[in-house]
Each structure stands twice: as structure tokens, then as C-alpha cells.
Write an enzyme that holds these catalytic residues in place. Sequence first.
Site, PDB file in Angstrom:
ATOM      1  N   CYS A  88     -11.544  14.790  35.850  1.00 34.47           N
ATOM      2  CA  CYS A  88     -11.376  15.403  37.165  1.00 34.47           C
ATOM      3  C   CYS A  88     -10.109  16.258  37.104  1.00 34.47           C
ATOM      4  O   CYS A  88      -8.997  15.749  37.213  1.00 34.47           O
ATOM      5  CB  CYS A  88     -11.260  14.315  38.227  1.00 34.47           C
ATOM      6  SG  CYS A  88     -11.115  14.971  39.885  1.00 34.47           S
ATOM      7  N   LEU A  89     -10.291  17.545  36.860  1.00 38.15           N
ATOM      8  CA  LEU A  89      -9.166  18.467  36.714  1.00 38.15           C
ATOM      9  C   LEU A  89      -9.541  19.776  37.400  1.00 38.15           C
ATOM     10  O   LEU A  89     -10.604  20.344  37.109  1.00 38.15           O
ATOM     11  CB  LEU A  89      -8.880  18.699  35.219  1.00 38.15           C
ATOM     12  CG  LEU A  89      -7.766  19.670  34.854  1.00 38.15           C
ATOM     13  CD1 LEU A  89      -6.413  19.193  35.373  1.00 38.15           C
ATOM     14  CD2 LEU A  89      -7.695  19.861  33.344  1.00 38.15           C
TER      15      LEU A  89
END
Length: 152
Positions: A88-89
Site C-alpha cells: 500500500c504505497l
Amino acid sequence: MSTPARRRLMRDFKRLQEDPPVGVSGAPSENNIMQWNAVIFGPEGTPFEDGTFKLVIEFSEEYPNKPPTVRFLSKMFHPNVYADGSICLDILQNRWSPTYDVSSILTSIQSLLDEPNPNSPANSQAAQLYQENKREYEKRVSAIVEQSWNDS
């Protein structure tokens, strides 16, 4: 067959070889330039130090207009990494820009290891420990660092 995505990936690979960033490496898999194998070494002075974490990066023909899919193959305990290794970036989602290349993707993930975003948790247990019990969080990270040495 040469496509814009494949030509761009060849340029990314050349740049990665000519000017390799510290602590990361990556290369296309043997017979598919659209799939890369990468390694991120845990940053010095962080709980991830000495870890060797393997990732797989999958590109579509829409690259660089669309971000690749990046997953850790090595076991990971981190607030922004899902159980399946997905990351999750923001730059891999809504903040993607075609100016990013493989090098910048890998260095961004390496930075994320030491600077998680607890406001966007993919692993709520890791996020909670990171915020409320750093010592236990670091103990769990140490365990995956040791495990990374045995990943083949």
C-alpha cells in the site's frame, strides 16, 4: 515485439545498471521483460537492517502510464504490506506518475520500510504495534529479517 512499454522497460533496466541506487536491485525475468525480480536490502539503522527482501514487479503494456503491480515474495511484517505481499504505497496507486521508473519505485519501497504510513494500514496488527508497542513491533520485524536470509 517492441512496444512503448517494453522500450521504456529496457531504458529503466539500462538506467538501473548504469546508476544503481544503494540497497536495491532489479532485473527482468529471464524470458519476460514485463515481469521483474527485485531485491531490497533493509536500510541501515532500521529494524529491517540486514534483511534481504525479494519482490516481483509486473508491468502492463500501459506502463509507464499505469503503475506496475509490486509484491513482496519474502515474508513481511509492516503496516503497509498486505498478507499476500501487496504494498500500500501512494505512488503505486493514486499518486503514480509516468516519470517514475523502476529505480524510483524500489527506493520508495525501501524508504517505506523505515517510514510506514500508519494512517493507511494494510496490516492492522503491524500498524497497531508500530504505534503502541515499538519494542514488540521491532521484535516481529527482526524475525522476518532472519527469515529473509533463508528465502531462496
